[in-house]
Design an enzyme around this catalytic site. Structure first.
Site, mmCIF file in Angstrom:
data_model
loop_
_atom_site.group_PDB
_atom_site.id
_atom_site.type_symbol
_atom_site.label_atom_id
_atom_site.label_comp_id
_atom_site.label_asym_id
_atom_site.label_seq_id
_atom_site.Cartn_x
_atom_site.Cartn_y
_atom_site.Cartn_z
ATOM 1 N N GLU A 37 3.393 -32.162 5.745
ATOM 2 C CA GLU A 37 3.987 -31.638 6.557
ATOM 3 C C GLU A 37 5.690 -32.009 6.492
ATOM 4 O O GLU A 37 5.690 -33.271 6.748
ATOM 5 C CB GLU A 37 3.596 -31.479 7.879
ATOM 6 C CG GLU A 37 4.419 -30.636 8.797
ATOM 7 C CD GLU A 37 3.914 -30.333 9.975
ATOM 8 O OE1 GLU A 37 2.945 -31.213 10.736
ATOM 9 O OE2 GLU A 37 4.728 -29.851 11.054
ATOM 10 N N ARG A 262 -7.821 -43.096 7.250
ATOM 11 C CA ARG A 262 -6.604 -43.273 7.109
ATOM 12 C C ARG A 262 -6.048 -44.662 7.123
ATOM 13 O O ARG A 262 -6.783 -45.364 7.422
ATOM 14 C CB ARG A 262 -5.928 -42.532 7.992
ATOM 15 C CG ARG A 262 -6.090 -42.884 9.545
ATOM 16 C CD ARG A 262 -4.977 -42.154 10.367
ATOM 17 N NE ARG A 262 -4.950 -40.869 10.229
ATOM 18 C CZ ARG A 262 -3.702 -40.074 10.129
ATOM 19 N NH1 ARG A 262 -2.459 -41.036 10.266
ATOM 20 N NH2 ARG A 262 -3.746 -38.945 9.838
ATOM 21 N N LYS A 272 4.135 -40.478 12.196
ATOM 22 C CA LYS A 272 5.582 -39.984 12.025
ATOM 23 C C LYS A 272 6.344 -39.635 13.309
ATOM 24 O O LYS A 272 7.605 -39.576 13.299
ATOM 25 C CB LYS A 272 5.477 -38.524 11.253
ATOM 26 C CG LYS A 272 5.464 -38.727 9.632
ATOM 27 C CD LYS A 272 5.529 -37.440 8.982
ATOM 28 C CE LYS A 272 4.234 -36.615 8.977
ATOM 29 N NZ LYS A 272 4.184 -35.633 8.183
#
Ligand code: ATP
Ligand code: MG
Length: 552
Positions: A37, A262, A272
């Site tokens: 994204e 992850r 982020k």
């Protein structure tokens, strides 16, 4: 790529893909994608996903698309998209196609119409608060919305009017009609479209309704003919929805979603949102601050793509969440630079040394190998003269035990040069040492003096043959291993994560260094030339120390 690529080790995804190819599943094709994204810069966690997705494709003669998941226009920007392209390329990967979820907005809309027509989606107008109450909890089933049985024609009409801009944000949503009693809350009639009157960086004002991630992602994968849709574990509970949408729509292909753990790296943060906060609140100097775990930050610090790829291969891919020690990353960086970075000399805190028996007008051109184990890298010219700088810390008036460097009346070897002896220490009124008066032994160039053992070796630069430099000593950004689990992650910031030394001197051969070039400053650390350098001063960033100073 100059570095030998790491040995590949088996992991459950490699094994699954190999088995699929063997069985000719998806006609033997392998197609992956990396779907960021564009709401921030890529970080080291993304590197794991990039290496996995592009790696699986490369290893199987397959394809890997870069797909911008741009369904959230408020937080996304062109700057972020450009940085993502730069960083993926820098890591050493080339995408087969570049797509945007927004490329599919029209198709996604048509598919949504199809769901409504099939009776698999409906328009709801519950408020957000009502919707929360109807959803139920992890232990209690939800309740059907009173709008769940709205006639198809009415939903179609409202959906068209949502698109046409007749309603305000939040007034209506489109929901998938699945099962409000499902034990999986993701299946309790999830929202698939919402109204947002915002400008989109690519589609402008063409749309005021935007599709939700879960709905968009699976369809985008299917439209691109992705075979293996690899994502992180938090999407495991979303897989039934992924499959439900594709089953209902009978898309031409049905990719297999597979989840992996992850990357969680100690002493840093890979969210982020929090990285953006560090930038906007000026706790760091931008997304590419060398302390940031972003690829831009790592690059600016002097980390090479090969070191990051090596790290991603070493940590492996599993289905179980685990913390990776920062030392693992730092050791990959060190090993790579130890092997590849040319050596140079830099004096961080210069102390002037006058060699009394050296002719004032003599300058000797010495040649020192650029790398002790790599003769193919050649040598560099380092000039020796009557006045040199040594590291202030390499001289001690009152030496601690086992001090092997220079003391009053003692001898030390200058790297690649002569043995010098300290005859006199010059101090100012306050007792600060301002200069050393030494003598050199002309018979010691490249060899030890007969009968005397000089074990200490220190680095140096000639006063007239060195350049002023600023050295930025970066350290870990956080001083606690899990800053993310602190109540306030900012409180875990390391107050000593940056020390700037402004009066350093580096050897003259560095005048031709290019921004980004990495060096081992002997005995000092690995450094890289920063873009802030100018004709008055070179600026170097410390990539990593020579040895691990954190592990106790
Ligand atoms: P964040 O939580 O930082 O916003 P995200 O997952 O929302 O991360 P995306 O831009 O959507 O960020 O991520 C793109 C791809 O990178 C996704 O497939 C995601 O699973 C993967 N990814 C993100 N963070 C990590 C991580 N720490 N380890 C491995 N893969 C990751
Ligand atoms: Mg995401």
């Amino acid at each position: 790529m100059s570095n030998a690529e790491p040995q590949l080790t088996a992991n459950f995804i490699r094994q699954m893909v190999a088995a699929d190819v063997q069985e000719n599943k998806h006609h033997g094709k392998v197609a992956t994608r990396f779907p960021p994204e564009p709401n921030g810069y890529l970080h080291i966690g993304h590197a794991k996903s990039i290496c996995l997705n592009f790696g699986i494709a490369l290893e199987n003669n397959g394809t890997c698309n870069l797909r911008f998941d741009d369904t959230n226009p408020e937080k996304e920007s062109l700057e972020f998209m450009q940085s993502i392209e730069t960083d993926v390329s820098w890591l050493g990967f080339a995408w087969t196609n570049k797509f945007h979820a927004s490329d599919y907005f029209e198709q996604l809309y048509q598919y949504a119409v199809q769901l409504i027509e099939q009776g698999d989606a409906y328009i709801d107008d519950l408020t957000a608060e009502q919707m929360r109450l109807y959803r139920g909890t992890l232990t209690e089933a939800g309740k059907d919305s009173p709008n769940r049985h709205r006639p198809v024609a009415e939903s179609l009409d409202l959906f068209a009017r949502m698109r046409a801009g007749e309603f305000t944000d939040g007034q209506y949503v489109l929901r998938a009609k699945i099962d409000m009693a499902s034990p999986n809350v993701n299946m309790r009639d999830p929202i698939i479209y919402r109204i947002r009157h915002v400008h989109h960086q690519r589609t402008g004002d063409a749309w005021c309704i935007y599709p939700m991630y879960d709905y968009t992602h699976c369809i985008s994968d299917a439209l691109e003919g992705i075979t293996h849709s690899l994502c992180t574990l938090e999407f495991e509970d979303h897989r039934p929805l992924y499959d439900w949408v594709l089953d209902k729509l009978q898309t031409p292909t049905h990719p297999q979603q597979t989840e992996f753990a992850r990357l969680q790296l100690e002493y840093t943060i890979v969210s982020k949102r929090k990285l953006a906060q560090l930038v906007t609140e000026n706790h760091v100097n931008g997304w590419d601050d060398p302390r940031m775990p972003t690829l831009a930050g790592l690059r600016r610090a002097g980390v090479t793509p090969a070191a990051i790829r090596d790290f991603c291969e070493r940590i492996g891919v599993t289905k179980k969440d685990a913390w990776i020690e920062m030392a693992v990353l730092e050791n990959c960086i060190r090993e790579d630079l130890n092997e590849n970075a040319p050596r140079a000399m830099a004096v961080l805190k210069p102390l002037r040394v006058v060699i009394e028996n050296y002719p004032a007008d003599l300058v000797e051109q010495l040649h020192i190998p650029c790398h002790p184990q790599k003769p193919e890298l050649g040598s560099r010219q380092v000039n020796f003269a009557k006045e040199i700088f040594i590291e202030a810390d390499d001289f001690a008036l009152i030496p601690p035990p086992k001090f092997k460097r220079l003391i009053e009346g003692g001898e030390v070897r200058l790297r690649g040069s002569y043995v010098i002896k300290c005859n006199q220490v010059i101090q100012d009124e306050e007792g600060n040492i301002s200069e050393l008066r030494c003598s050199y032994d002309p018979n010691t160039l490249g060899k030890n003096p007969e009968g005397r053992k000089v074990s200490g070796v220190i680095h140096w630069v000639a006063v007239a043959d060195s350049l002023p430099a600023q050295l930025r000593l970066y350290d870990r950004l956080f001083c606690l291993p899990h800053p993310d689990s602190e109540e306030n992650f900012l409180a875990a910031l390391n107050p000593d994560s940056l020390e700037i030394l402004d009066d350093c001197r580096v050897e003259a051969s560095l005048a031709t260094a290019q921004v980004g070039d990495g060096f081992q400053f002997e005995r000092t650390g690995y450094f890289c030339l920063d873009e802030d350098s100018n004709c008055e001063k070179l600026v170097f960033n410390r990539t990593v120390t020579l040895r691990d100073t954190w592990t106790k």
